[in-house]
Write a protein that holds these residues in place. Sequence first.
Motif: not given
Length: 566
Positions: A106, A138, A140-142, A144, A148
């Motif tokens: 990621q 924030k 890119w936090e989703d 997946h 990771d």
Amino acid sequence: MVDLKVAFLFALITMTTCDDMAHDLLKTYFGTIEREHPYTDIKVEGYIPEWLSGYFLHQTAGSYGNQSNPKVGEKLTHTFDGVGAVSSFKFNGGHVQYSIRYYVTQLFKIFDYYSRNMDRSKVAWGTTFSPFDQQQFKKWEDFHDYPDDNPNVVFWKIGDKVEAMSEATAGVQFDLDTLQTLGTYQFKDDNFGMPPYMAYLNNPAHEHYGGDGVTIYSAVAMYNMSDVSKINVTRMLYKVVDDTRIPVALFHEAGPFNLSECTPGSSYPDMDDRGGYMHSFCMTENYFVMPTSTYKYDVCSIFNEKLPPEPFFKTKTEYSETSPTRFVVISRSTRNVVGEFSTPDGLFVTHQLNSYEKDGMMYLDMLTYRGDAYGHFYIKNLLKGSKGLRTRVERFVVNTSDWSLTERKELFPKRDHDLVEFSTINYQSHSGKPYKYAYMIGLDPAPNVLIKLNVDTGEANYWGPYDDLIPGEPIFVEKPGSSAEDDGVILANVLDTNTGKGMVVVLDGKSFAELGRAISPELMPFGFHSKFIEKAFDEGTVTLSRHTTCVVFVFLCVAILVFMKR
């Protein structure tokens, strides 16, 4: 009397030289890999033993971003946080090829999305120490879709597979022949065979191998989250067999914690009753010994979901100079805790040399620090020098009848380098057994020597120092059919700061003299650990690079045309 003008001029020249050296280090040692490529034939100088056959892997930091950028969150500031990549030297019949690739994670996909320019991507992912950009994080936090983890520390060899690891419970698998990322390593077990409310933290990077050379041992910290009013921390020793992680032994490390005692902005109040960080552990013929360090995890910040994301190790641990260091001894046969001892002073263990038993005593040799060692390894600190931090190459002697610590001894007291690191031995033949030699690097402030240490006498042989060559972790490879402990070669990756090129040097195990070197076509910047994966290739064959294949193809075409004209 010294002329003040001359003294001032000398100081000015010295300062300029230091600034130039720091600039060179930033540009090369902490530079960015611009080009990835498959295995390519590279130039060999000197002699490469024909019996040396396999892959010499090196964990390589592909980028830290633009170190001249003054903005917080737009570059990686700590050596632990480099964008993970793997470089490999392939040895076959005296020939050497080189390949390098980023791990497709990621983190890398975000970095790659912005054309591998950290000024644009910013630090948009979780780190251990380096500050990151909250707004980009924030955004890119989703994301997946890829592994990771940033598996930039070590390599584990699991059967015929290789896993790149950090200190997570699973790393990234890649193909040895192409270095292509295959995804998160898939173990067959589910959560180590434990209930789903067990959470895991701190899987030591450095593994051990059983006598069969296949079974892997490690020890992860396990947090029982079934009741947040009484969280217990258990250290679980486990083994990996046939891609399955199997618990071997358990011991209580800390707790119970009550998260209701956590108040906003505060740490857990009892420093001594916290789980400790572990980077490596000891293994002898009959015992495992687990040293928990004086880096203590703060459960209040770890499990407080209301806190904004921050660099994990920097904000979730605290260093305590006053907390004693605990060593827990586990029997390999009964799998029970049989004893423990502690040191009155707080110390941190980075790497092992070796551990063994003899005449009722246990000898545990390791690298230790009194002080915040990890705090030293910010890039800016490495450029300035050690500033009082010193590595102790330390031996702990323990009586196995009552597990009392009878002696502590410095094995390398007389040396020019305050910092020595990346200790290794002839692991294949002497792990868990009496031994004589250990290998390591000396730093001043960057690594500039390779060292062969006689642990019995404290005497050492050196390769270097060289002002323009920066060596990495030395790996001993045993010569087939050898009987002497040091009969083989030492492999180490080296960066030439003058040319910006990487290389591998091959040293004679006995004399420590350089036999030869193979020079890569491009930059090979800073990285952590290396591993040699032995592999026998088809006798008499050498894999052709893309360039060599093209030359051969053109030659054949010309030959065919000449033949047809006849």
